[in-house]
Design a protein around this motif. Structure first.
Motif, PDB file in Angstrom:
ATOM      1  N   ASN A  69       3.745   5.512  -5.705  1.00  0.00           N
ATOM      2  CA  ASN A  69       3.627   5.449  -7.164  1.00  0.00           C
ATOM      3  C   ASN A  69       2.581   6.424  -7.689  1.00  0.00           C
ATOM      4  N   GLU A  73       2.136   1.812  -3.320  1.00  0.00           N
ATOM      5  CA  GLU A  73       1.099   2.316  -4.238  1.00  0.00           C
ATOM      6  C   GLU A  73       0.881   3.815  -4.058  1.00  0.00           C
ATOM      7  N   ALA A 100      -4.442   6.863  -5.514  1.00  0.00           N
ATOM      8  CA  ALA A 100      -3.960   5.556  -5.025  1.00  0.00           C
ATOM      9  C   ALA A 100      -5.106   4.695  -4.506  1.00  0.00           C
ATOM     10  N   THR A 160       0.831  -1.202   0.000  1.00  0.00           N
ATOM     11  CA  THR A 160       0.000   0.000   0.000  1.00  0.00           C
ATOM     12  C   THR A 160       0.868   1.255   0.000  1.00  0.00           C
TER      13      THR A 160
END
Lengths: 248, 248
Positions: free
Chosen positions: B59, B56, B82, B53
């Motif tokens: 990202n 993520e 996200a 998580t």
């Protein structure tokens, strides 16, 4: 931003010669050696129909310079890659430096400009460097091209926004309390001068990798840079005639 | 070069705290506000199984920061991208700066370091800036990460080879005759210091775009930078104890 147009055609740059500013020597786009070609000292400019070949040479040269560096790339290798005779490369670009300048789209010949800068009164050398620098980087003809080049060499605008927003502001904000006895705008100017020195030092030592900067010990670095930062932060910065405002 | 590993896990960085050097305040990786989470002041480190998580969120955050800048990006927007709750972003990263540091993989908290730098004797502020700077940029734990970041932000190594080979050498070679009365190595060191200042100025004014640098008139620039270049080129640079050699 990443425009690849050949606006700085080395043979047809008469207007570049008007790029000189105020007290600075003119940035000369045409070095004498660049003029050498099949026709002696002829300066008649572009030859229609040959620009495709010229472009092919540049297209072969750019990735080779980028991969092998300036020293590791030969005219011969570029000619082979472009499938032309090396003499034709010399014809178009004079020498390897001329080719490199064209590949980078450099609108000036740094060697020629610098050789003029070092002539004359030694005491005025530091000032000549700065005024010439500003003439090249902000001159009406050369400025845009130079700034486009440096943006191309030093990565993507997105990253710069982050550096400016976060690092720039954060550094200024964090250091400002140390200068709380001067007006805020002056404090910001002083700290941004510190940022300019340290940013260049980071780039020169860690990224570009200039030998002389890499060899310096920590003690030398403190000795060399401390007076610079001291003056930027704490000393009298000098008289500014605020009525001038020559910055466009 | 472009490693994306999360070596600087904000909650588990005890060894980062040993990154302090010589006379410099320690670069502190854990800001107090970054410790705030769902569990008060708990410092028990990584939670297995949640790193996906966390990754993520990072990202989602990186491209948003890059496109919109630090100020233009909100925790809420990143959380939405996200597909997590904003509270979870806060849980992992403390605040937007913490998230930004993690997205950049900054191994230190610049705000915290700088707030320590400005404490203490004002006369020693310039020296503290430089020694702290060197501790962060060359410290055993932080140095590699910092240098990787700046290389990532400022483009591709290929371009730097060209800047070093061509511009660096060319500038040094062209300016050297002006310093022909000093040993060659000293002349190179002096000129490379000039390059460091002017390179940083170029980056700051034309590329990164720091407001205070952009607002300066040409006259101000000459007034501010001339004494720096004068000292680097022509003045006594200060006593160096060459026996030290603390630079690794």
């Amino acid at each position: 931003m990443n425009q690849q147009n050949e606006s700085a055609e080395p043979r047809a740059t008469s207007n570049t010669e008007s790029a000189s500013q105020a007290s600075a020597p003119p940035p000369a786009a045409n070095s004498p050696e660049q003029q050498g070609g099949d026709s002696g000292k002829r300066r008649v400019g572009r030859r229609a129909g040959r620009s495709a070949t010229r472009e092919e040479i540049l297209n072969a040269a750019r990735p080779m310079f980028a991969e092998r560096g300036f020293a590791g790339t030969s005219i011969r290798a570029i000619a082979r890659e472009a499938k032309v005779d090396p003499a034709l490369v010399m014809h178009y670009f004079g020498d390897k430096e001329g080719l490199f300048r064209s590949a980078l789209e450099l609108p000036v010949n740094p060697r020629e400009i610098l050789s003029k800068v070092i002539e004359g009164d030694r005491e005025k050398l530091p000032e000549r460097i700065i005024t010439t620098f500003l003439a090249v980087w902000e001159g009406p003809v050369t400025g845009e091209a130079m700034q486009a080049i440096v943006r191309r060499v030093f990565g993507e605008p997105d990253s710069f926004n982050l550096v400016r927003d976060f690092m720039g502001e954060l550094i200024i904000e964090s250091l400002s309390p140390a200068l709380k006895d001067v007006p805020e705008e002056e404090a910001r100017a002083r700290i941004s001068l510190v940022v300019s020195q340290m940013l260049g030092f980071v780039l020169g030592r860690y990224v570009v990798g200039l030998d002389s900067l890499q060899r310096m010990t920590h003690e030398e670095i403190v000795t060399y840079l401390e007076p610079t930062l001291r003056r930027y932060l704490l000393a009298d910065l000098g008289d500014i005639d605020t009525s001038a405002g020559e910055h466009s």
